[in-house]
Design a protein around this motif. Structure first.
Motif, mmCIF file in Angstrom:
data_model
loop_
_atom_site.group_PDB
_atom_site.id
_atom_site.type_symbol
_atom_site.label_atom_id
_atom_site.label_comp_id
_atom_site.label_asym_id
_atom_site.label_seq_id
_atom_site.Cartn_x
_atom_site.Cartn_y
_atom_site.Cartn_z
ATOM 1 N N ASN A 1 0.849 -1.192 0.000
ATOM 2 C CA ASN A 1 0.000 0.000 0.000
ATOM 3 C C ASN A 1 0.888 1.247 0.000
ATOM 4 N N THR B 1 1.140 3.590 2.142
ATOM 5 C CA THR B 1 1.785 3.855 3.435
ATOM 6 C C THR B 1 3.139 3.152 3.507
ATOM 7 N N TYR C 1 -2.010 13.146 4.162
ATOM 8 C CA TYR C 1 -2.717 12.005 4.758
ATOM 9 C C TYR C 1 -2.069 11.682 6.094
ATOM 10 N N SER D 1 -6.630 13.570 0.324
ATOM 11 C CA SER D 1 -7.613 12.621 0.823
ATOM 12 C C SER D 1 -8.858 13.329 1.363
ATOM 13 N N ASP E 1 2.691 11.292 -3.166
ATOM 14 C CA ASP E 1 1.721 10.347 -2.626
ATOM 15 C C ASP E 1 0.535 10.343 -3.593
ATOM 16 N N HIS F 1 -4.470 7.935 -4.613
ATOM 17 C CA HIS F 1 -5.746 7.898 -5.340
ATOM 18 C C HIS F 1 -5.589 8.018 -6.850
ATOM 19 N N ASN G 1 -1.723 3.619 -5.169
ATOM 20 C CA ASN G 1 -2.474 2.403 -4.822
ATOM 21 C C ASN G 1 -3.165 1.854 -6.059
ATOM 22 N N HIS H 1 -5.384 -0.778 -5.381
ATOM 23 C CA HIS H 1 -6.646 -1.301 -4.836
ATOM 24 C C HIS H 1 -7.729 -0.230 -4.746
ATOM 25 N N LYS H 2 -7.396 1.024 -5.005
ATOM 26 C CA LYS H 2 -8.459 2.033 -5.001
ATOM 27 C C LYS H 2 -9.088 2.095 -6.401
HETATM 28 C C1 LIG Z 1 -3.611 10.622 0.084
HETATM 29 C C2 LIG Z 1 -3.504 9.269 0.686
HETATM 30 N N1 LIG Z 1 -2.293 8.792 0.978
HETATM 31 C C3 LIG Z 1 -2.116 7.572 1.509
HETATM 32 C C4 LIG Z 1 -3.198 6.771 1.776
HETATM 33 C C5 LIG Z 1 -2.937 5.456 2.414
HETATM 34 O O1 LIG Z 1 -3.324 4.407 1.611
HETATM 35 P P1 LIG Z 1 -3.082 2.952 2.184
HETATM 36 O O2 LIG Z 1 -3.914 2.822 3.400
HETATM 37 O O3 LIG Z 1 -3.536 2.048 1.079
HETATM 38 O O4 LIG Z 1 -1.631 2.847 2.483
HETATM 39 C C6 LIG Z 1 -4.481 7.224 1.507
HETATM 40 C C7 LIG Z 1 -5.645 6.383 1.797
HETATM 41 O O5 LIG Z 1 -6.770 6.717 1.569
HETATM 42 C C8 LIG Z 1 -4.638 8.509 0.940
HETATM 43 O O6 LIG Z 1 -5.840 9.015 0.683
#
Ligand SMILES: Cc1ncc(COP(=O)(O)O)c(C=O)c1O
Length: 405
Positions: free
Chosen positions: A94, A96, A121, A176, A201, A204, A224, A226-227
């Motif tokens: 992910n 993160t 985030y 986010s 980052d 999305h 990501n 998975h989104k």
């Molecule tokens: C801007 C942003 N960064 C990072 C993340 C973290 O994503 P993940 O939980 O898949 O690591 C999100 C999750 O919604 C996000 O909106």
């Protein structure tokens, strides 16, 4: 559980979109929060189930002997999707995890600064804070406005926060909480001109915005899958500019540090294996890109366009019905939109992890939509998502449910 009071309030749940049959989303629910965790279509989950069967039938053949054989086509497909070379891209679980890898790999000195924004985030901000703390470095936060009128309002605070101690800027592609698409190319160009490297980052962005990573000018980009690509959960990537690959360590150090595989870069060796885990989400990324890309005659460009238009339309419907002003121009949106809540919802203190009204919308109307609060002002908003399985009528239904709350 969806309760009967819907009928008493004379609100009729809109009929689902014909695309909805491809998703497992619970019947009777209106899912307006694709943004948080995505939702994976059935054919991709079936492909994953098949891979899991193979893994359990022949664990060693699958995870050891033929691991790369299944991984490489997925890497190639994802790299192609984001305009990159496969050798510059690794899978991670992910965004993160990717942010952890990049920030933990920096050799920070006391007094160095890590730059981020007030709309970053929380989990990623925490990575900066912790790594800065260990190195006696500091985190500087550029305050971005919301509501916002123009790109300049977003670019200028970031550039003002740069100084000669700035070692890395963490820049969201799509924020986010506020669902803004930041003017990334412009921000990265300006940062580069000031000698500041950026970690984007893009949690999305893949599947929401067109991407050509090498052209953007970032040192690091994570997204990501998975989104908005609708891959199974646990599929994300990290793209790294070639000159930055040698010093980068994954968040979890494993065999790759001293076990080279012919035909792979050391960067890939280090990231491709983080200890025993289920790699089927990564291996299905190609299927997700392919399956989603065939859903409409215009392929991915049509999905991107359609979801964006739906987000803009849905926001307008809600704003009109609730007497609200949209907080940013439509051109600053992707496939999500954040809308400040009407005055009667403001000034109510948070008493639980999830706001009461968010739970009520689900329990009484079957609507899944996230409510958020801004740290400094405690201003309350909700965020809608627009994915192919959402008909426009679902946003009208949300507006009507808000009026009935
Ligand atoms: C801007 C942003 N960064 C990072 C993340 C973290 O994503 P993940 O939980 O898949 O690591 C999100 C999750 O919604 C996000 O909106």
């Amino acid at each position: 559980m969806i309760n009967p009071p819907v009928k008493e309030l004379k609100l009729t749940r809109p009929p689902p979109s014909p695309f909805r049959r491809h998703w497992l989303l619970a019947p009777g629910t209106v899912f307006l929060n694709h943004g948080s965790f995505g939702a994976c279509p059935k054919p991709v989950l079936e492909a994953q189930a098949e891979l899991r069967q193979q893994m359990e039938a022949e664990p060693v053949q699958f995870l050891w002997r033929r691991y790369e054989q299944r991984l490489e086509p997925a890497r190639a497909a994802v790299a192609h999707f984001v305009g990159a070379k496969p050798r510059d891209l690794v899978f991670v679980t992910n965004a993160t995890t990717a942010v952890n890898a990049v920030v933990r790999s920096l050799a920070l000195r006391p007094g160095d600064e890590l730059l981020t924004t007030s709309q970053d985030y929380n989990a990623c901000r925490n990575v900066l804070v912790e790594i800065a703390r260990r190195a006696c470095a500091r985190v500087r936060i550029a305050r971005l406005p919301f509501p916002v009128c123009s790109e300049d309002d977003l670019v200028e605070p970031i550039l003002r926060a740069v100084n000669r101690r700035t070692r890395l800027a963490l820049i969201d592609h799509v924020t986010s909480n506020t669902a803004l698409v930041l003017p990334l190319e412009r921000i990265l160009r300006e940062l580069e001109a000031r000698g500041v490297e950026a970690l984007v980052d893009g949690a999305h962005a893949p599947g929401m915005l067109p991407l050509n990573l090498p052209k953007l000018g970032a040192a690091y980009y994570t997204g990501n899958l998975h989104k908005w690509v609708c891959a199974p959960k646990g599929a994300a990537f990290l793209w790294v500019r070639q000159d930055k690959q040698a010093r980068l360590q994954p968040a979890v150090v494993s065999h790759g540090n001293n076990t080279h595989r012919p035909g792979f870069s050391h960067f890939q060796d280090r990231f491709d294996w983080a200890g025993t885990f289920d790699p089927t989400a990564w291996m299905c990324a190609r299927e997700a890109v392919r399956w989603m890309g065939r859903l409409l005659p215009g392929g991915w460009p049509e999905i991107l366009r359609r979801n964006h238009q739906l987000a803009v339309h849905g926001r307008q419907l809600i704003c009109d019905k609730l007497g609200l002003t949209p907080p940013c121009p439509p051109g600053m949106l992707g496939a999500m939109a954040t809308i400040p809540l009407p005055a009667r919802f403001q000034g109510i203190a948070k008493t639980a992890r999830i706001d009461r009204e968010q739970l009520l919308l689900y329990d009484r109307f079957g609507i899944e939509v996230p409510f958020m609060r801004f740290k400094r002002t405690d201003g309350r908003c909700l965020r809608i998502s627009a994915q192919i399985y959402n008909p426009a009528a679902e946003y009208e239904y949300l507006a009507a449910a808000m009026q009935a709350l």
